[in-house]
Design a protein around this motif. Sequence first.
Motif, PDB file in Angstrom:
ATOM      1  N   LYS A 191       1.053  -1.265  -0.221  1.00 55.36           N
ATOM      2  CA  LYS A 191       0.225   0.062  -0.553  1.00 55.36           C
ATOM      3  C   LYS A 191       0.666   1.084  -0.124  1.00 55.36           C
ATOM      4  CE  LYS A 191      -3.860   2.412   2.278  1.00 55.36           C
ATOM      5  NZ  LYS A 191      -4.822   2.096   3.919  1.00 55.36           N
ATOM      6  N   THR A 192       1.806   1.417   0.975  1.00 55.35           N
ATOM      7  CA  THR A 192       2.968   2.618   0.841  1.00 55.35           C
ATOM      8  C   THR A 192       4.223   2.471  -0.015  1.00 55.35           C
ATOM      9  OG1 THR A 192       3.666   1.446   2.895  1.00 55.35           O
ATOM     10  CG2 THR A 192       1.859   2.968   2.927  1.00 55.35           C
ATOM     11  N   ARG A 193       4.116   1.374  -0.768  1.00 58.60           N
ATOM     12  CA  ARG A 193       5.205   0.490  -1.481  1.00 58.60           C
ATOM     13  C   ARG A 193       6.785   1.327  -0.877  1.00 58.60           C
ATOM     14  NH1 ARG A 193       4.304   4.639  -6.533  1.00 58.60           N
ATOM     15  NH2 ARG A 193       6.689   4.251  -7.048  1.00 58.60           N
ATOM     16  N   CYS A 194       7.069   0.322  -0.006  1.00 54.72           N
ATOM     17  CA  CYS A 194       7.724  -0.189   1.110  1.00 54.72           C
ATOM     18  C   CYS A 194       8.192  -0.679   1.486  1.00 54.72           C
ATOM     19  CB  CYS A 194       8.240   1.102   2.421  1.00 54.72           C
ATOM     20  SG  CYS A 194       6.673   0.516   3.593  1.00 54.72           S
ATOM     21  N   ALA A 195       9.777  -1.757   2.084  1.00 54.03           N
ATOM     22  CA  ALA A 195       9.745  -2.495   2.692  1.00 54.03           C
ATOM     23  C   ALA A 195      10.531  -2.544   3.399  1.00 54.03           C
ATOM     24  CB  ALA A 195      10.487  -3.695   1.314  1.00 54.03           C
ATOM     25  N   PHE A 196      10.930  -3.476   4.970  1.00 56.36           N
ATOM     26  CA  PHE A 196      11.503  -3.763   5.299  1.00 56.36           C
ATOM     27  C   PHE A 196      12.406  -4.871   5.436  1.00 56.36           C
ATOM     28  CE2 PHE A 196       8.101  -1.168   7.178  1.00 56.36           C
ATOM     29  CZ  PHE A 196       8.948  -0.337   8.056  1.00 56.36           C
ATOM     30  N   ILE A 197      14.427  -5.147   4.915  1.00 61.83           N
ATOM     31  CA  ILE A 197      14.981  -5.497   5.532  1.00 61.83           C
ATOM     32  C   ILE A 197      15.017  -6.309   6.688  1.00 61.83           C
ATOM     33  CG2 ILE A 197      16.492  -6.741   3.488  1.00 61.83           C
ATOM     34  CD1 ILE A 197      14.087  -6.035   1.669  1.00 61.83           C
ATOM     35  N   ASN A 198      15.301  -7.016   6.959  1.00 60.37           N
ATOM     36  CA  ASN A 198      15.665  -7.607   8.686  1.00 60.37           C
ATOM     37  C   ASN A 198      16.339  -9.023   8.027  1.00 60.37           C
ATOM     38  OD1 ASN A 198      13.625  -6.072   9.740  1.00 60.37           O
ATOM     39  ND2 ASN A 198      12.279  -7.213   8.718  1.00 60.37           N
ATOM     40  N   PHE A 199      18.003  -8.148   8.881  1.00 57.97           N
ATOM     41  CA  PHE A 199      19.236  -9.381   8.940  1.00 57.97           C
ATOM     42  C   PHE A 199      19.061  -9.874  10.919  1.00 57.97           C
ATOM     43  CE2 PHE A 199      20.131  -6.104   6.229  1.00 57.97           C
ATOM     44  CZ  PHE A 199      20.272  -7.044   4.678  1.00 57.97           C
ATOM     45  N   ARG A 200      19.859 -10.959  10.101  1.00 57.60           N
ATOM     46  CA  ARG A 200      19.972 -11.602  11.944  1.00 57.60           C
ATOM     47  C   ARG A 200      21.349 -10.706  11.864  1.00 57.60           C
ATOM     48  NH1 ARG A 200      16.901 -15.805  12.068  1.00 57.60           N
ATOM     49  NH2 ARG A 200      16.011 -16.559  10.231  1.00 57.60           N
ATOM     50  N   ASP A 201      22.160 -10.565  11.449  1.00 59.81           N
ATOM     51  CA  ASP A 201      23.117  -9.583  12.486  1.00 59.81           C
ATOM     52  C   ASP A 201      23.641  -8.686  11.826  1.00 59.81           C
ATOM     53  OD1 ASP A 201      24.360 -12.550  13.890  1.00 59.81           O
ATOM     54  OD2 ASP A 201      25.307 -12.673  12.045  1.00 59.81           O
ATOM     55  N   ARG A 202      23.812  -7.435  13.072  1.00 61.89           N
ATOM     56  CA  ARG A 202      24.255  -6.185  12.195  1.00 61.89           C
ATOM     57  C   ARG A 202      24.928  -6.052  11.532  1.00 61.89           C
ATOM     58  NH1 ARG A 202      23.660  -1.168  15.821  1.00 61.89           N
ATOM     59  NH2 ARG A 202      24.899   0.072  14.474  1.00 61.89           N
ATOM     60  N   ALA A 203      26.431  -6.665  11.843  1.00 59.75           N
ATOM     61  CA  ALA A 203      27.477  -6.324  11.077  1.00 59.75           C
ATOM     62  C   ALA A 203      26.755  -7.153   9.466  1.00 59.75           C
ATOM     63  CB  ALA A 203      28.739  -7.925  11.292  1.00 59.75           C
ATOM     64  N   VAL A 204      26.010  -7.980   9.184  1.00 66.33           N
ATOM     65  CA  VAL A 204      25.511  -8.245   7.782  1.00 66.33           C
ATOM     66  C   VAL A 204      24.784  -7.400   7.528  1.00 66.33           C
ATOM     67  CG1 VAL A 204      23.995  -9.548   5.900  1.00 66.33           C
ATOM     68  CG2 VAL A 204      25.613 -10.640   8.392  1.00 66.33           C
ATOM     69  N   ALA A 205      24.113  -6.652   8.797  1.00 65.35           N
ATOM     70  CA  ALA A 205      22.882  -5.123   8.307  1.00 65.35           C
ATOM     71  C   ALA A 205      23.987  -3.748   7.278  1.00 65.35           C
ATOM     72  CB  ALA A 205      22.309  -4.982   9.173  1.00 65.35           C
ATOM     73  N   GLU A 206      25.147  -3.713   8.382  1.00 66.03           N
ATOM     74  CA  GLU A 206      26.514  -2.550   7.777  1.00 66.03           C
ATOM     75  C   GLU A 206      26.899  -2.676   6.908  1.00 66.03           C
ATOM     76  OE1 GLU A 206      28.810  -1.893  10.742  1.00 66.03           O
ATOM     77  OE2 GLU A 206      26.824  -1.615  12.723  1.00 66.03           O
ATOM     78  N   THR A 207      26.971  -3.984   6.493  1.00 66.16           N
ATOM     79  CA  THR A 207      27.881  -4.797   5.035  1.00 66.16           C
ATOM     80  C   THR A 207      26.526  -4.637   3.884  1.00 66.16           C
ATOM     81  OG1 THR A 207      28.739  -6.653   5.825  1.00 66.16           O
ATOM     82  CG2 THR A 207      28.964  -6.665   3.667  1.00 66.16           C
ATOM     83  N   ALA A 208      25.119  -4.326   4.150  1.00 64.95           N
ATOM     84  CA  ALA A 208      24.262  -4.395   3.505  1.00 64.95           C
ATOM     85  C   ALA A 208      24.390  -2.987   2.733  1.00 64.95           C
ATOM     86  CB  ALA A 208      23.252  -4.685   3.383  1.00 64.95           C
ATOM     87  N   ALA A 209      23.949  -1.896   4.174  1.00 62.24           N
ATOM     88  CA  ALA A 209      24.020  -0.509   4.063  1.00 62.24           C
ATOM     89  C   ALA A 209      25.833   0.213   3.118  1.00 62.24           C
ATOM     90  CB  ALA A 209      24.321   0.059   5.683  1.00 62.24           C
ATOM     91  N   GLN A 210      26.630  -0.269   3.458  1.00 62.56           N
ATOM     92  CA  GLN A 210      27.672   0.307   2.469  1.00 62.56           C
ATOM     93  C   GLN A 210      27.549  -0.296   0.953  1.00 62.56           C
ATOM     94  OE1 GLN A 210      30.496  -2.008   4.664  1.00 62.56           O
ATOM     95  NE2 GLN A 210      30.507  -0.623   6.705  1.00 62.56           N
ATOM     96  N   ALA A 211      26.877  -1.471   0.964  1.00 63.79           N
ATOM     97  CA  ALA A 211      26.653  -2.164  -0.403  1.00 63.79           C
ATOM     98  C   ALA A 211      25.646  -0.966  -1.298  1.00 63.79           C
ATOM     99  CB  ALA A 211      26.894  -3.105  -0.732  1.00 63.79           C
ATOM    100  N   TRP A 212      25.039  -0.338  -0.304  1.00 57.33           N
ATOM    101  CA  TRP A 212      23.321   0.118  -1.397  1.00 57.33           C
ATOM    102  C   TRP A 212      23.264   1.414  -0.435  1.00 57.33           C
ATOM    103  CZ3 TRP A 212      20.449  -3.981   1.511  1.00 57.33           C
ATOM    104  CH2 TRP A 212      19.785  -4.898   1.448  1.00 57.33           C
ATOM    105  N   ALA A 213      25.206   2.219  -0.067  1.00 53.19           N
ATOM    106  CA  ALA A 213      24.563   3.344   0.085  1.00 53.19           C
ATOM    107  C   ALA A 213      24.379   4.499  -0.979  1.00 53.19           C
ATOM    108  CB  ALA A 213      26.327   3.870   0.323  1.00 53.19           C
ATOM    109  N   ASN A 214      24.604   4.434  -2.227  1.00 52.10           N
ATOM    110  CA  ASN A 214      24.373   4.410  -3.069  1.00 52.10           C
ATOM    111  C   ASN A 214      22.433   4.505  -3.788  1.00 52.10           C
ATOM    112  OD1 ASN A 214      26.776   5.840  -3.242  1.00 52.10           O
ATOM    113  ND2 ASN A 214      25.851   6.991  -5.430  1.00 52.10           N
ATOM    114  N   GLY A 215      22.316   3.668  -3.235  1.00 50.22           N
ATOM    115  CA  GLY A 215      20.704   2.915  -3.514  1.00 50.22           C
ATOM    116  C   GLY A 215      20.204   1.662  -3.949  1.00 50.22           C
ATOM    117  N   LEU A 216      19.661   0.818  -4.162  1.00 47.19           N
ATOM    118  CA  LEU A 216      19.781  -0.377  -4.655  1.00 47.19           C
ATOM    119  C   LEU A 216      18.337  -1.015  -5.433  1.00 47.19           C
ATOM    120  CD1 LEU A 216      20.172  -3.656  -4.147  1.00 47.19           C
ATOM    121  CD2 LEU A 216      18.383  -3.257  -2.850  1.00 47.19           C
ATOM    122  N   GLU A 217      19.101  -1.089  -7.063  1.00 45.79           N
ATOM    123  CA  GLU A 217      18.347  -1.065  -7.819  1.00 45.79           C
ATOM    124  C   GLU A 217      17.065  -2.324  -7.988  1.00 45.79           C
ATOM    125  OE1 GLU A 217      19.974  -0.330 -12.045  1.00 45.79           O
ATOM    126  OE2 GLU A 217      20.873   1.128 -10.783  1.00 45.79           O
TER     127      GLU A 217
END
Length: 327
Positions: free
Chosen positions: A265-291
């Motif tokens: 409905k709001t065209r959004c999503a939550f990506i939930n990771f099990r570990d904080r380190a993996v979430a930080e890696t994802a944030a670094q990889a998607w710093a310019n956005g995710l296609e």
Amino acid sequence: MPPKADINKAGWEQSEFPILCETCLGSNPFIRMSKQEYGRSCGTCARPFTVFRWNPGSGARFKTTVICQTCAKIKNVCQTCLLDLEYGLPTQVRDTALGLANEAPTSDINREYYAQNMEGKLDGNKSGLDSGRAASAGKEMLKQLARTDPYYKRNRPNVCSFFSKGECKRGSECPYRHEIPADNELAHQNMQDRYHGRNDPVARKIMSSHAEAQGLKPPDDVAVTSLFLSSLSPTSTELSIRTQVLQSLPSIQATQLKSVVHVEKTRCAFINFRDRAVAETAAQAWANGLEIDGERIPVKWGRSRPKQPANLAGPSATALPATTVES
């Protein structure tokens, strides 16, 4: 009769000129190189190869090739500094941004066999990488991080070990740098890790600094392990989001992804990771956005869930984790 080929040298590499970046080659257009066939074993595949040694400029240290040309072509890196030839960045930064998987074996048993097979496939090709299908967001990130000019400071002499002990007596005549070396994680680098793009402290520093500059500084609450995606395409589904997330992060396993919650409905999503380190890696990889589905989706860190007052929490009360949104 021509001399018989030495069977012990089968698979060894001969070359006429090294594969080097502009920085390692040096600022002097007239340099003299020494060439030694089978001078040492490759630092990654352990095959003997042709070693080149040269001085890149006045006051610089002598440099030498440390990996063979086949391994350099597989990763498209310089034979000396092991940095990407196109962007001048560590392979871990490039592979994370472009979503490239590491397919080369790292064991001593298979790496020489792999290099010999790749040598035939790369005959006439410049590189073994296929980055043509890479997401534009990842390429934009690399363009922002890439150096536009050679960084000749990297060719400085090594630190004088005698000076660090207070025992150097050569003074200004010493060809090495009189500095006290910094004892941090950047001082402990491994050639194999740097080449294969894993556990590279330089790459972690670069990606972390870029993510913070893009507004993706990790929150102080270490319990936050979720990333928020907004402005998704109307055609996006939970499956398409999950598929793109895993494809853009080949270094993580599907089990490290806890859940993907798509709010259509709001065209959004939550990506939930099990570990904080993996979430930080994802944030670094998607710093310019995710296609996702042809759209570049902005990424933000999730928020901590406010704590409930103690008088409202009862034995029958149930609550989701502070950073997790489940369907």
